[in-house]
Design a protein around this motif. Structure first.
Motif, short mmCIF file in Angstrom:
data_model
loop_
_atom_site.label_atom_id
_atom_site.label_comp_id
_atom_site.label_asym_id
_atom_site.label_seq_id
_atom_site.Cartn_x
_atom_site.Cartn_y
_atom_site.Cartn_z
N LEU A 53 0.71 -1.45 0.10
CA LEU A 53 0.06 -0.04 -0.08
C LEU A 53 0.87 1.23 0.04
N ASN A 54 1.80 1.28 0.89
CA ASN A 54 2.52 2.50 0.93
C ASN A 54 3.94 2.59 0.03
N GLU A 55 4.19 1.46 -0.80
CA GLU A 55 5.36 1.38 -1.72
C GLU A 55 5.13 2.16 -2.79
N THR A 56 6.05 2.90 -3.34
CA THR A 56 6.01 3.40 -4.75
C THR A 56 6.49 2.71 -5.74
N GLU A 57 6.33 3.05 -6.98
CA GLU A 57 6.87 2.48 -8.11
C GLU A 57 8.42 2.71 -8.24
N GLU A 58 8.92 3.88 -7.74
CA GLU A 58 10.31 4.28 -7.78
C GLU A 58 11.00 3.52 -6.91
#
Length: 204
Positions: A53-58
């Protein structure tokens, strides 16, 4: 992190995987898949990575860029009893393709739909729907539906992994699939067009 192995959708042991020229190594956390590594001819060929949930693609790209293989980054969202995965595919760390994947409550893939990178619109010619489940060389009754550019039905491949009883149905004969799988009119109509989502009533 739990690790399991699968080949053609069936779970296998680590020992079986080591002598299998096509398998997936699946990493799960608390019963939720985090990463899948595809091995072909005993070498890592592709990675599928599921965002939290709190993880970004970057952040995911920073992890995956060092593997030296193509990878997909997916974000899941619930739709009734279905799961939608929004996927971005990367080659040489550059965005190469986009797609949406729909799975049912048994984790069986129902639809894969290509998405135009520039416009974000569905690519109906790159849309496939699946009915039934391949369980092995001696099991039958599974289909793959293909569509034309306008989203209308093109043809259906039946038992496409089999050499002895595979068939291809056009619109004139595809109703045989409805009878074989005992589909309701609503579900049958869903497979006759390339629209990604089934009616919400079919997700209960």
């Amino acid at each position: 992190m739990d690790i399991t192995y699968t080949s053609l959708g069936q779970e296998i042991t680590e020992q079986q995987a080591m002598v299998n020229d096509w398998y997936e190594k699946v990493y799960s956390l608390n019963g939720v898949v985090k990463k899948k590594e595809l091995y072909v001819d005993y070498e890592l060929a592709k990675i599928e990575y599921y965002l939290e949930l709190n993880e970004t693609e970057e952040e995911a790209k920073a992890i995956l860029s060092g593997y030296g293989v193509g990878y997909g980054i997916l974000r899941n969202e619930q739709y009734g009893n279905y799961m939608i995965s929004m996927r971005k595919g990367y080659v040489d760390n550059l965005l190469n393709n986009k797609s949406k994947i729909l799975k049912d409550s048994h984790d069986h893939t129902v639809c894969v739909q290509g998405i135009d990178i520039e416009t974000g619109t569905p690519d109906y010619k790159e849309t496939i729907k699946y009915l039934g489940e391949y369980l092995g060389s001696n099991e039958g009754d599974y289909c793959r539906f293909n569509y034309k550019e306008d989203g209308s039905f093109d043809y259906c491949d039946y038992n496409y992994f089999h050499e002895y009883d595979s068939e291809q149905f056009n619109l004139e004969h595809v109703s045989m699939v409805k009878d074989l799988f005992q589909l309701s009119d609503e579900m049958y109509n869903y497979f006759l067009i390339a629209e990604f989502l089934p009616p919400i009533s079919l997700s209960d």
